[in-house]
Design a protein around this motif. Sequence first.
Motif, mmCIF file in Angstrom:
data_model
loop_
_atom_site.group_PDB
_atom_site.id
_atom_site.type_symbol
_atom_site.label_atom_id
_atom_site.label_comp_id
_atom_site.label_asym_id
_atom_site.label_seq_id
_atom_site.Cartn_x
_atom_site.Cartn_y
_atom_site.Cartn_z
ATOM 1 N N SER A 20 0.806 -1.228 0.000
ATOM 2 C CA SER A 20 0.000 0.000 0.000
ATOM 3 C C SER A 20 0.832 1.268 0.000
ATOM 4 O O SER A 20 0.369 2.321 -0.408
ATOM 5 C CB SER A 20 -0.917 0.010 1.226
ATOM 6 N N GLY A 21 2.072 1.185 0.485
ATOM 7 C CA GLY A 21 2.906 2.388 0.585
ATOM 8 C C GLY A 21 2.952 2.952 1.991
ATOM 9 O O GLY A 21 3.691 3.904 2.261
ATOM 10 N N MET A 22 2.180 2.357 2.922
ATOM 11 C CA MET A 22 2.134 2.935 4.276
ATOM 12 C C MET A 22 3.400 2.656 5.083
ATOM 13 O O MET A 22 3.598 3.254 6.137
ATOM 14 C CB MET A 22 0.900 2.433 5.025
ATOM 15 N N THR A 23 4.256 1.735 4.594
ATOM 16 C CA THR A 23 5.523 1.499 5.285
ATOM 17 C C THR A 23 6.602 2.489 4.820
ATOM 18 O O THR A 23 7.760 2.339 5.158
ATOM 19 C CB THR A 23 6.008 0.050 5.058
ATOM 20 N N ASN A 24 6.191 3.495 4.056
ATOM 21 C CA ASN A 24 7.092 4.592 3.700
ATOM 22 C C ASN A 24 6.600 5.860 4.392
ATOM 23 O O ASN A 24 5.651 6.498 3.930
ATOM 24 C CB ASN A 24 7.122 4.769 2.180
ATOM 25 N N ALA B 8 -1.311 0.201 -6.741
ATOM 26 C CA ALA B 8 -0.635 -0.549 -5.676
ATOM 27 C C ALA B 8 -1.295 -0.261 -4.329
ATOM 28 O O ALA B 8 -1.477 -1.160 -3.502
ATOM 29 C CB ALA B 8 0.848 -0.182 -5.632
ATOM 30 N N SER B 9 -1.657 1.015 -4.093
ATOM 31 C CA SER B 9 -2.268 1.373 -2.814
ATOM 32 C C SER B 9 -3.639 0.734 -2.656
ATOM 33 O O SER B 9 -3.984 0.256 -1.573
ATOM 34 C CB SER B 9 -2.360 2.896 -2.669
ATOM 35 N N GLY B 12 -3.052 -3.021 -2.040
ATOM 36 C CA GLY B 12 -2.594 -3.187 -0.658
ATOM 37 C C GLY B 12 -3.747 -2.988 0.315
ATOM 38 O O GLY B 12 -3.918 -3.766 1.261
ATOM 39 N N GLY B 74 10.335 2.536 3.621
ATOM 40 C CA GLY B 74 11.046 3.800 3.533
ATOM 41 C C GLY B 74 11.789 4.077 4.830
ATOM 42 O O GLY B 74 11.469 3.513 5.875
#
Lengths: 151, 142
Positions: A20-24, B8-9, B12, B74
Amino acid sequence: MKNVIPFVAGVVFAIGLCLSGMTNPEKVQNFLDVTGSWDPSLAFVMAGAIGVHVGFAQWAQRAKTPYFSDSFAWPSFTRVDARLVIGAAIFGIGWGLSGYCPGPAILSIAHPSRALFAFLLAMAAATILARKVFERPRDRRANEDAALSRT
Amino acid sequence: MTTFTPLASAVGGALIGLSASILLVGSGKIAGISGIFGGTLVPKTGDTAWRVSFLAGFLLAGLAVSRALPQSFGAPVTRSLGVAVLAGALVGAGTQMGNGCTSGHGVCGLSRFSMRSLAATLVFLGAGMITVLAWRRLGGAP
């Protein structure tokens, strides 16, 4: 099944968070930075998650029992009170400062750094302290409410 | 700058929703990470094993993904340990005081149409937005 289902749910949740991108944390901060370098991606995380879960959640609220246990663990307290609002505001400030909410922060143990460990230790200590401080009063008040509504 | 990643989001997010559904329909539990974490640190008899199982799967999968797709993690936005400690303390205290975080209120609670979760989600999103705005305008690390 009692422990298999939570294990599988944990695996799927972690993969979802990573995709999802939430780990960035920078991406999370950019999602919150609506007047600056706004990255609306995380709205799609929420939409995807609710889109899948809403049907199951509505079904579960009408069902008597889950498939592999005796009862649903629904929250007993339903009123919007000051404690909820103040708690959510405190969480939001920490979330904005760091770009970490609890899930991604714990998951990032897989990608460690000094700042992450400092964050996690403080989060764990504050979690234990806040549980000790807050757990009881609400239980007592919820019981009083229940007693009042019976009379 | 980060890239806009709607697909992707959304995928996820759909997996997060699937996980919450598996746990709710199968075990009757709510997939709120702050609640699962808090209940593990301050355990109650008979209500701990499922939390440990969830966290074990969660962390093992995280380790596997960090091998397969290291770019999905990140770096922390702040190198200041003081800011990290402050933020961690606020997240820990706030989620326990408000009984939930982005997953428990923002996904599970909203899917149940809970008024408490709607209020909490609006408040933590608003507080997060104001904090990032102030932090970045005041020259804090991006």
